[in-house]
Structures are given as C-alpha cells and as structure tokens.
Design a protein around this motif. Sequence first.
Motif, PDB file in Angstrom:
ATOM      1  N   ASN A   1       0.863  -1.079   0.008  1.00 48.27           N
ATOM      2  CA  ASN A   1       0.113   0.028  -0.046  1.00 48.27           C
ATOM      3  C   ASN A   1       0.774   1.167   0.047  1.00 48.27           C
ATOM      4  OD1 ASN A   1      -1.571   2.578   1.235  1.00 48.27           O
ATOM      5  ND2 ASN A   1      -2.997   1.175   0.609  1.00 48.27           N
TER       6      ASN A   1
ATOM      7  N   GLY B   1      -9.834   4.681   1.575  1.00 43.53           N
ATOM      8  CA  GLY B   1      -8.181   5.191   1.190  1.00 43.53           C
ATOM      9  C   GLY B   1      -8.512   6.762   1.209  1.00 43.53           C
ATOM     10  N   TYR B   2      -9.455   7.089  -0.195  1.00 42.09           N
ATOM     11  CA  TYR B   2      -9.926   7.923  -0.670  1.00 42.09           C
ATOM     12  C   TYR B   2     -10.692   8.375  -0.129  1.00 42.09           C
ATOM     13  CZ  TYR B   2      -6.072   5.039  -4.006  1.00 42.09           C
ATOM     14  OH  TYR B   2      -4.761   5.868  -4.213  1.00 42.09           O
TER      15      TYR B   2
ATOM     16  N   ARG C   1       2.334   2.485   2.282  1.00 38.75           N
ATOM     17  CA  ARG C   1       2.696   3.265   4.016  1.00 38.75           C
ATOM     18  C   ARG C   1       4.468   3.048   4.762  1.00 38.75           C
ATOM     19  NH1 ARG C   1      -2.151  -0.739   4.730  1.00 38.75           N
ATOM     20  NH2 ARG C   1      -3.832   1.105   4.307  1.00 38.75           N
ATOM     21  N   THR C   2       4.761   2.231   4.243  1.00 43.02           N
ATOM     22  CA  THR C   2       6.261   2.709   4.833  1.00 43.02           C
ATOM     23  C   THR C   2       7.272   2.831   4.019  1.00 43.02           C
ATOM     24  OG1 THR C   2       7.172   0.090   4.189  1.00 43.02           O
ATOM     25  CG2 THR C   2       6.452   0.504   6.303  1.00 43.02           C
TER      26      THR C   2
ATOM     27  N   ASP D   1       6.066   5.503   2.885  1.00 41.43           N
ATOM     28  CA  ASP D   1       5.879   6.876   3.337  1.00 41.43           C
ATOM     29  C   ASP D   1       6.503   7.413   4.362  1.00 41.43           C
ATOM     30  OD1 ASP D   1       4.065   9.270   2.561  1.00 41.43           O
ATOM     31  OD2 ASP D   1       3.401   8.497   4.418  1.00 41.43           O
ATOM     32  N   HIS D   2       6.457   6.357   5.557  1.00 39.74           N
ATOM     33  CA  HIS D   2       7.345   6.456   6.448  1.00 39.74           C
ATOM     34  C   HIS D   2       8.792   6.929   6.108  1.00 39.74           C
ATOM     35  CE1 HIS D   2       6.776   6.166  10.779  1.00 39.74           C
ATOM     36  NE2 HIS D   2       7.785   5.792  11.253  1.00 39.74           N
TER      37      HIS D   2
ATOM     38  N   GLU E   1       8.957  10.455   4.698  1.00 45.08           N
ATOM     39  CA  GLU E   1       9.472  11.381   5.754  1.00 45.08           C
ATOM     40  C   GLU E   1      10.529  11.151   6.890  1.00 45.08           C
ATOM     41  OE1 GLU E   1       4.896  12.127   7.608  1.00 45.08           O
ATOM     42  OE2 GLU E   1       5.879  11.909   9.392  1.00 45.08           O
ATOM     43  N   ARG E   2      10.822  10.314   6.774  1.00 43.10           N
ATOM     44  CA  ARG E   2      12.269   9.762   8.169  1.00 43.10           C
ATOM     45  C   ARG E   2      13.606  10.021   7.801  1.00 43.10           C
ATOM     46  NH1 ARG E   2       8.044   9.679  10.767  1.00 43.10           N
ATOM     47  NH2 ARG E   2       7.775   8.761  12.733  1.00 43.10           N
TER      48      ARG E   2
ATOM     49  N   ALA F   1       0.000   0.638  -4.585  1.00 42.56           N
ATOM     50  CA  ALA F   1       0.037   1.248  -4.015  1.00 42.56           C
ATOM     51  C   ALA F   1      -0.445   2.625  -4.021  1.00 42.56           C
ATOM     52  CB  ALA F   1       1.044   1.995  -3.829  1.00 42.56           C
ATOM     53  N   ASN F   2      -1.632   3.110  -2.889  1.00 35.04           N
ATOM     54  CA  ASN F   2      -1.927   4.185  -2.623  1.00 35.04           C
ATOM     55  C   ASN F   2      -1.782   5.482  -3.472  1.00 35.04           C
ATOM     56  OD1 ASN F   2      -3.354   6.609  -1.812  1.00 35.04           O
ATOM     57  ND2 ASN F   2      -4.608   5.271  -0.527  1.00 35.04           N
ATOM     58  N   ARG F   3      -2.010   6.382  -4.200  1.00 41.04           N
ATOM     59  CA  ARG F   3      -1.769   7.656  -5.055  1.00 41.04           C
ATOM     60  C   ARG F   3      -1.002   8.311  -4.329  1.00 41.04           C
ATOM     61  NH1 ARG F   3      -7.514   8.735  -6.439  1.00 41.04           N
ATOM     62  NH2 ARG F   3      -8.368  11.063  -5.468  1.00 41.04           N
ATOM     63  N   LYS F   4      -1.332   8.377  -2.984  1.00 35.88           N
ATOM     64  CA  LYS F   4      -0.270   9.520  -1.807  1.00 35.88           C
ATOM     65  C   LYS F   4       0.625   9.046  -1.654  1.00 35.88           C
ATOM     66  CE  LYS F   4      -5.049  10.150   0.459  1.00 35.88           C
ATOM     67  NZ  LYS F   4      -5.238   9.437   1.632  1.00 35.88           N
ATOM     68  N   SER F   5       1.246   7.919  -1.947  1.00 36.73           N
ATOM     69  CA  SER F   5       2.425   6.637  -1.054  1.00 36.73           C
ATOM     70  C   SER F   5       2.595   6.603  -2.648  1.00 36.73           C
ATOM     71  CB  SER F   5       2.159   5.800  -0.311  1.00 36.73           C
ATOM     72  OG  SER F   5       1.889   6.787   0.853  1.00 36.73           O
TER      73      SER F   5
ATOM     74  N   PHE G   1      -1.906   4.404   9.778  1.00 35.49           N
ATOM     75  CA  PHE G   1      -2.835   2.663   9.616  1.00 35.49           C
ATOM     76  C   PHE G   1      -2.767   2.473  11.355  1.00 35.49           C
ATOM     77  CE2 PHE G   1      -2.348  -1.344   8.285  1.00 35.49           C
ATOM     78  CZ  PHE G   1      -4.523  -1.160   7.506  1.00 35.49           C
TER      79      PHE G   1
ATOM     80  N   SER H   1       2.882  10.004   9.475  1.00 35.08           N
ATOM     81  CA  SER H   1       2.523   9.095   8.455  1.00 35.08           C
ATOM     82  C   SER H   1       2.146   8.213   7.992  1.00 35.08           C
ATOM     83  CB  SER H   1       5.152   8.740   7.863  1.00 35.08           C
ATOM     84  OG  SER H   1       4.068   7.400   8.802  1.00 35.08           O
ATOM     85  N   ARG H   2       1.896   7.972   6.728  1.00 36.26           N
ATOM     86  CA  ARG H   2       0.137   7.120   6.493  1.00 36.26           C
ATOM     87  C   ARG H   2       0.808   5.321   7.014  1.00 36.26           C
ATOM     88  NH1 ARG H   2      -0.105   5.080   1.841  1.00 36.26           N
ATOM     89  NH2 ARG H   2      -2.571   4.437   2.294  1.00 36.26           N
ATOM     90  N   LEU H   3       2.381   5.354   7.489  1.00 40.45           N
ATOM     91  CA  LEU H   3       2.241   4.105   8.280  1.00 40.45           C
ATOM     92  C   LEU H   3       2.225   4.533   9.797  1.00 40.45           C
ATOM     93  CD1 LEU H   3       3.015   1.037   8.955  1.00 40.45           C
ATOM     94  CD2 LEU H   3       5.350   2.879   9.580  1.00 40.45           C
ATOM     95  N   GLU H   4       2.037   5.694  10.229  1.00 42.11           N
ATOM     96  CA  GLU H   4       1.481   5.853  11.983  1.00 42.11           C
ATOM     97  C   GLU H   4      -0.326   5.836  11.531  1.00 42.11           C
ATOM     98  OE1 GLU H   4       4.477   8.982  11.982  1.00 42.11           O
ATOM     99  OE2 GLU H   4       4.694   8.821  13.963  1.00 42.11           O
TER     100      GLU H   4
END
Lengths: 159, 159
Positions: free
Chosen positions: A39, B102-103, A41-42, A44-45, A48-49, A64-68, B7, B2-5
């Motif tokens: 998806n 997710g959207y 999510r990691t 994205d994480h 960010e980090r 993947a979600n389009r945000k990521s 979620f 982040s999206r992980l957090e």
Amino acid sequence: MSRLESFIRRLTAQRDILDMICRDMEIADGPVIELGLGNGRTYDHLRERLPGRRIIAFDRVCQANRKSMPPDCDLILGEIDQTARPFVGINAALVHADIGSGYDDLDELNLRWLSRLIVDLLAPGGIAASGVKLDHPDLHPLPIPASVSSDRYFIYRRS
Amino acid sequence: MSRLESFIRRLTAQRDILDMICRDMEIADGPVIELGLGNGRTYDHLRERLPGRRIIAFDRVCQANRKSMPPDCDLILGEIDQTARPFVGINAALVHADIGSGYDDLDELNLRWLSRLIVDLLAPGGIAASGVKLDHPDLHPLPIPASVSSDRYFIYRRS
C-alpha cells in the motif's frame, strides 16, 4: 491473539524499528531499497524520516495508494527476485523487506532468495530491516528496540 | 504523521472500539454484519470476541486470508450496496463497517448509501461501529474510548 492484534503488533514493530534506524543509527550515503511496496505506508514513513533520500521500491504489482506512489523511475514491478537482479551492486544504505505473504509456507520459499539478494544490494556496513528472519553469513543481527518482540522484526548489518 | 502511523492509529482505534463493544456493552441476540471483509482481520477479532455468534461478511471481492475465511453461507460478494439489500430487516445486533477506500472522494460517495443501509440492517437498539462518520436520524452517536481520537472511529446505537 486475533489476527487484528497480531497485525497491530507487526506494524508497530515495523514503525519502531524504522524509527530507531533513521533516528539512532548512522546511515551511509546511498539509496534505500523497499522490497514489497504494498500500500506504500512504510514507503511513506521512510520518505518522511529520510527526506531527500532516493528510495527505490519493488513489488510484483503496484497496489500503492496514490498518496504514496514512487516516481516512475523508482518503481520496479514484476517478480522481485528477478527485477532486483540488475540492481545488484547498487550499494544501498538500507534495505527494508516487507514481503510477507501472510502464509508461512510461501514466506519460507521467499526466504531462499531474499537473504542473498539483500546482501547483494547492500553496501558493506549497510543495514537490513525485515519482517522475516534472514539467514546469510554476511548479515549480522543487531539488537531491536525493547518494544519489539524478538520474533516479529529483524535488523542486520552487512559485513 | 506518516501513513504508517496513521494506519496504526486507525487499527488500534478499531480494536479498542470493538473490544469496548464486545466487553462492556449489552449486545442483543442476532447476527453480526461485517461490511468490508478485506483481509479478514477484524472478522477474526470479532469471531474471537463473540464466539458462537453468526457473522455475515460482505465485500466487493474476496481478499481474505484463508485463516479468516467465513463459511460460504456467510460470505456475500459483489457491490455491497446491492448485495446487502436482501438482508434488510435481518435485525442485526451489531454492524461493523470498514469500507474506507483510502480515498476521501470515494468514501464520500459510499457515505450516501451506507448510513441508510446500516439502519435497515440493524435491530432497534442495535450497535453500529464505523471507520467513517455516519449520518442518519435513527443513528445516535455513543461515546468512544478515551484511547481513540474523536475523528477516527465512530459508534452509534439505532433507535
């Protein structure tokens, strides 16, 4: 423990491990490799980090979600054991592998090539974080955060 | 965040809400309805918390892990707004809806029919838990656990 609870523990372990690596460990120059985008999510994480760091993401198909969504040049689709071969020697600083299928028998099959591939992608001294245990003489286990159960997530440094 | 957090927070909210309902609230006789089976993790959690209770699961397509597969008679596949119509009046004790895409724009579309459907499935006095806010004059918001942020998960009782 229900599968919902188990999943929460796995994601929390994943977050704590990635945060520990990004905050407390020296990460050399070089790209980050995400094996199993899912998806996103990691991804994205990590983005960010580790702002500004190139992250190359692999998956069999893109879910993947389009945000990521990684940029086209950093998204490699197809069977990972094949598509990652041209990247051998890229001297990655960090490889994160989250390719667990949810089925132990399939994960066992993946393990046969995953450890070797990660060694081949990492620079000497590079770090691997994985949701499945890796097994290779060049991968040396590192301590995990106290919040993470010892059989849930794993970190290694490549010699 | 982040999206992980985000979620992790959503899944933790889901667990805490379902645990509160199953542990602290009176749940009448009648089936439980799971709108959005997904991987089957909350189905698994509900099955563990409410042993012996019939749980009917709906989804567009089946993506459940085989460890959390409902029996054929309790798995209804297809567009939920259509496939759930024959179950109107079933007097469900609890409806759990986790159909977030997710959207935000798609979720907005779902909202138009979801609140009404949930009212039609629930028995009077029945409980709805949802990852999206519901809006119907017969659905009355209930307090959520202190651990859950007020915009993340929602509980209602049907009048």
